[in-house]
Enzyme design. Structure first.
Site, mmCIF file in Angstrom:
data_model
loop_
_atom_site.group_PDB
_atom_site.id
_atom_site.type_symbol
_atom_site.label_atom_id
_atom_site.label_comp_id
_atom_site.label_asym_id
_atom_site.label_seq_id
_atom_site.Cartn_x
_atom_site.Cartn_y
_atom_site.Cartn_z
ATOM 1 N N ASP A 60 -2.984 4.590 -2.419
ATOM 2 C CA ASP A 60 -3.992 5.298 -1.595
ATOM 3 C C ASP A 60 -4.564 6.554 -2.259
ATOM 4 O O ASP A 60 -3.767 7.524 -2.510
ATOM 5 C CB ASP A 60 -3.718 5.669 -0.297
ATOM 6 C CG ASP A 60 -4.907 5.650 0.766
ATOM 7 O OD1 ASP A 60 -5.715 4.953 0.796
ATOM 8 O OD2 ASP A 60 -4.691 6.636 1.295
ATOM 9 N N GLU A 119 -6.041 3.566 -6.315
ATOM 10 C CA GLU A 119 -7.401 3.968 -5.695
ATOM 11 C C GLU A 119 -7.793 5.359 -5.875
ATOM 12 O O GLU A 119 -7.115 6.305 -5.878
ATOM 13 C CB GLU A 119 -7.404 3.706 -4.124
ATOM 14 C CG GLU A 119 -8.962 3.717 -3.538
ATOM 15 C CD GLU A 119 -8.922 4.176 -2.060
ATOM 16 O OE1 GLU A 119 -9.762 3.842 -1.348
ATOM 17 O OE2 GLU A 119 -7.954 5.191 -1.816
ATOM 18 N N HIS A 128 -11.198 -3.180 2.812
ATOM 19 C CA HIS A 128 -11.035 -2.852 4.261
ATOM 20 C C HIS A 128 -12.165 -1.722 4.604
ATOM 21 O O HIS A 128 -12.236 -1.412 5.559
ATOM 22 C CB HIS A 128 -9.784 -2.883 5.039
ATOM 23 C CG HIS A 128 -9.151 -1.518 4.103
ATOM 24 N ND1 HIS A 128 -8.765 -1.881 2.726
ATOM 25 C CD2 HIS A 128 -8.834 -0.391 4.438
ATOM 26 C CE1 HIS A 128 -8.490 -0.436 2.341
ATOM 27 N NE2 HIS A 128 -8.300 0.211 3.376
ATOM 28 N N ASP A 129 -12.386 -1.260 3.550
ATOM 29 C CA ASP A 129 -13.456 0.040 3.849
ATOM 30 C C ASP A 129 -15.040 -0.382 3.500
ATOM 31 O O ASP A 129 -15.649 0.588 3.701
ATOM 32 C CB ASP A 129 -12.961 1.139 2.768
ATOM 33 C CG ASP A 129 -11.629 1.851 2.910
ATOM 34 O OD1 ASP A 129 -11.215 1.581 4.172
ATOM 35 O OD2 ASP A 129 -11.138 2.241 2.133
ATOM 36 N N ASP A 167 0.816 -1.177 0.110
ATOM 37 C CA ASP A 167 -0.235 -0.130 -0.078
ATOM 38 C C ASP A 167 0.938 1.266 0.136
ATOM 39 O O ASP A 167 1.956 1.377 0.817
ATOM 40 C CB ASP A 167 -0.654 -0.090 1.233
ATOM 41 C CG ASP A 167 -2.376 0.395 1.055
ATOM 42 O OD1 ASP A 167 -2.569 1.376 0.233
ATOM 43 O OD2 ASP A 167 -3.166 -0.255 1.531
HETATM 44 O O1 TEU Z 1 -9.898 5.413 1.537
HETATM 45 C C1 TEU Z 1 -10.101 6.452 0.497
HETATM 46 C C2 TEU Z 1 -11.638 6.496 0.469
HETATM 47 O O2 TEU Z 1 -11.934 7.346 -0.585
HETATM 48 C C3 TEU Z 1 -12.277 6.403 1.600
HETATM 49 O O3 TEU Z 1 -12.958 7.652 1.923
HETATM 50 C C4 TEU Z 1 -13.356 5.453 1.348
HETATM 51 O O4 TEU Z 1 -14.061 6.108 0.459
HETATM 52 C C5 TEU Z 1 -14.059 5.240 2.757
HETATM 53 O O5 TEU Z 1 -13.251 4.500 3.417
HETATM 54 C C6 TEU Z 1 -15.455 4.463 2.619
HETATM 55 O O6 TEU Z 1 -15.962 4.401 3.728
HETATM 56 C C7 TEU Z 1 -8.301 5.271 1.589
HETATM 57 C C8 TEU Z 1 -8.234 3.871 2.393
HETATM 58 O O7 TEU Z 1 -8.700 2.717 1.562
HETATM 59 C C9 TEU Z 1 -8.875 4.143 4.014
HETATM 60 O O8 TEU Z 1 -8.647 2.957 4.570
HETATM 61 C C10 TEU Z 1 -8.099 5.308 4.339
HETATM 62 O O9 TEU Z 1 -9.029 5.650 5.664
HETATM 63 C C11 TEU Z 1 -8.171 6.660 3.531
HETATM 64 O O10 TEU Z 1 -7.755 6.323 2.200
HETATM 65 C C12 TEU Z 1 -7.348 7.649 4.094
HETATM 66 O O11 TEU Z 1 -5.754 7.271 3.800
#
Ligand code: TEU
Ligand code: CA
Length: 560
Positions: free
Chosen positions: A201, A258, A334-335, A100
């Site tokens: 990210d 991403e 994970h999100d 990542d």
């Molecule tokens: O997520 C980016 C992102 O766009 C998030 O706002 C996502 O839409 C949200 O988590 C959905 O609920 C990335 C990572 O994957 C996330 O874990 C991090 O918290 C974020 O960037 C900040 O680095």
């Protein structure tokens, strides 16, 4: 497709969330040694690549997405020696490793930020985005992705700094060439170690719009779904081209950006096939289809997506990227909440069959599929977690701002939304067996376990030949064996059918017909399946022809 196929176009990726995968020292937190111990499990599944969520030194304000030292390992996860050993063991088994890369922002504990905030004339001041107050307020109306304003006032120098995520995640100033040079040098440190690529990210956010104008809507939650706000700034493609030349071209790497706020037009630029930027992006459009109709609530909602909308969206990406770019395919990470709970049904009678249906739908599309840990055993959302159990800063802020401060919804409603959409649904520890804490840890898990681990666990799934695990294993094997899954043309059938998602993949001499009943009802459909067609894979034991049973999925293969 005339161009030669790259290794990552045939690959299947398995995402490991290190904190929740396997603990080996009883501190309740998963670690690198734990991942190393479980490599054979990933190998058995058949995945080609592991994507590791951040394992770098971090105060963990946002679970590792706030990095304080890019060239060091979070001591909770182990040491650099543990990392080197994991990488070597993965490579021995023929598994590649994606790291990542979190470079839109650092932690506020990173030495660059500590220096930057120390004085206005520090040589790192311009590494971050500092602005004077405007009429005693924030410089613009931008909101953090995780609720509240995106600016933090710093008494020391009387200016605000920008943080699109939490306060502990100040945004780097990519317009400064020294920032870019420092990031590229750091990336080369990892390339020199022999890693196989990067998951980048929020890479679509690194270039900010000129003059930092007010957004149409103040809520940061909107940025993920809108192409009008801060994403895809004026210089992002220039920066990525520079990164490609200075870092990525040094090895045969796989890259996935991403890209919050990405649409088809800019996805084709990020993942163009002239090899000048990235291999593919994670787009978010299909993740936003079940958002709340009230934009201020963003993703917080509990209604299921409309199948017709989902078909239209995924088909648009399949059709428009074909021959021009490359798709990444995902339901879970994970999100996101658990795919079986969100798109199938996690009721005991339907969980296994619908987890397989949801998998079938995705894994026959064109692109590189990503499987998030636990998805391959049909792990579900964690309904047993209550407000005080959550760890995720996004969830905590949702209660704090949207419930307690702005009264947009009451607490019970927000809890329902969190059970449907919250990130901790995906982050509860991996369920290995039915012993205490599911074999994840002998200590106290950092996040409460999903209480269904006595039945849903790896041990049970491996003992059952009809399990979700073996279904995923077969999906991966089929992708490796049948070129049509990688290269065939995509054709959606019956776009307005609200119950079935059916599509074809077509090559010069063969064809696949993929049929997915998205409902818990028995229905009939006639797809005029040719007599020479055989079933390649399905989630019921026999073929009931035009009768589709609850959540039935099946794939016909035939030679033309
Ligand atoms: O997520 C980016 C992102 O766009 C998030 O706002 C996502 O839409 C949200 O988590 C959905 O609920 C990335 C990572 O994957 C996330 O874990 C991090 O918290 C974020 O960037 C900040 O680095
Ligand atoms: Ca541990």
């Amino acid at each position: 497709m005339t161009k030669s196929i790259k290794w990552w176009q045939k690959a299947v990726v398995y995402q490991v969330y290190p904190r929740s995968f396997q603990d080996t020292n009883g501190d309740g937190v998963g670690d690198l040694k734990g991942i190393e111990q479980r490599l054979d499990y990933i190998k058995k599944l058949g995945a080609d690549v592991i994507w590791l969520n951040p394992v770098y030194a971090s105060p963990d304000k946002d679970n590792g997405y706030d990095i304080s030292d890019y060239e060091d390992i979070n001591s909770k996860f182990g040491t650099m020696a543990d990392f080197d050993s994991l990488l070597a063991k993965a490579h021995e088994k023929g598994i590649k490793v994606l790291m990542d890369l979190v470079v839109n922002h650092t932690s506020d504990q990173h030495r660059w930020f500590i220096e930057s905030r120390s004085s206005k004339d520090n040589d790192k001041r311009d590494f971050y985005i500092w602005r004077d107050p405007v009429d005693g307020h924030e410089p613009n109306n931008w909101g953090s992705f995780f609720s509240g304003p995106a600016w933090k006032f710093d008494d020391k120098t009387g200016q605000y700094y920008l943080h699109l995520f939490v306060e502990g995640q100040p945004d780097l100033n990519w317009a400064n060439p020294t920032v870019r040079e420092s990031v590229f040098n750091m990336m080369n440190f990892w390339v020199d170690k022999g890693i196989d690529g990067f998951r980048m990210d929020v890479i679509s956010l690194i270039s900010k719009p000129d003059g930092l104008p007010d957004g149409e809507v103040p809520e940061g939650a909107q940025y993920g779904n809108s192409d009008k706000a801060v994403a895809n700034g004026p210089h992002v493609h220039e920066y990525l081209k520079e990164m490609r030349q200075k870092v990525l071209n040094r090895a045969d790497m796989m890259t996935v950006g991403e890209a919050s706020g990405v649409n088809i037009e800019n996805a084709v630029k990020y993942a163009n096939q002239d090899n000048s930027e990235l291999n593919m992006v994670f787009q978010f459009e299909h993740m936003g289809l079940d958002n709340n109709p009230n934009p201020a609530l963003g993703k917080w909602y509990d209604k299921k997506v409309s199948l017709v909308d989902l078909k239209a969206n995924l088909s648009k990406w399949q059709n428009h990227l074909a021959e021009k770019a490359w798709n990444s395919l995902y339901w879970d990470n994970h999100d996101q909440p658990r795919a079986v709970s969100r798109y199938g049904s996690d009721r005991p009678e339907y969980r296994v069959v619908s987890a397989k249906m949801v998998a079938t739908l995705l894994h026959f599309m064109q692109g590189t599929p990503y499987i998030y840990q636990g998805e391959e055993i049909g792990m579900t959302n964690a309904y047993n977690l209550q407000r005080d159990d959550f760890d995720d800063v996004e969830i905590k802020n949702a209660f704090k701002y949207l419930v307690d401060k702005d009264h947009l919804v009451d607490e019970a409603t927000m809890l329902k939304y969190v059970h449907a959409k919250g990130r901790d649904n995906a982050r509860t520890p991996m369920q290995w067996n039915d012993s205490k804490n599911a074999g994840f840890t002998t200590g106290l898990p950092w996040l409460k376990m999903n209480d269904n681990y006595l039945t849903i666990n790896v041990k049970n799934t491996l003992a059952d030949p009809n399990s979700v695990f073996y279904y995923y294993q077969k999906l991966i094997r089929l992708r490796h064996e049948l070129p049509i899954i990688t290269t065939g043309t995509y054709q959606l059938l019956d776009p307005n059918d609200e119950q079935v998602y059916a599509y074809r993949r077509v090559s010069a001499d063969e064809e696949l017909l993929i049929i997915n009943n998205f409902t818990n009802e028995t229905i009939t459909r006639d797809y005029q399946v040719p007599a020479n067609a055989t079933i390649l894979i399905g989630n019921y034991e026999d073929d009931a022809k035009s009768t589709l049973r609850p959540y039935e999925a099946k794939v016909y293969h035939f030679v033309k």
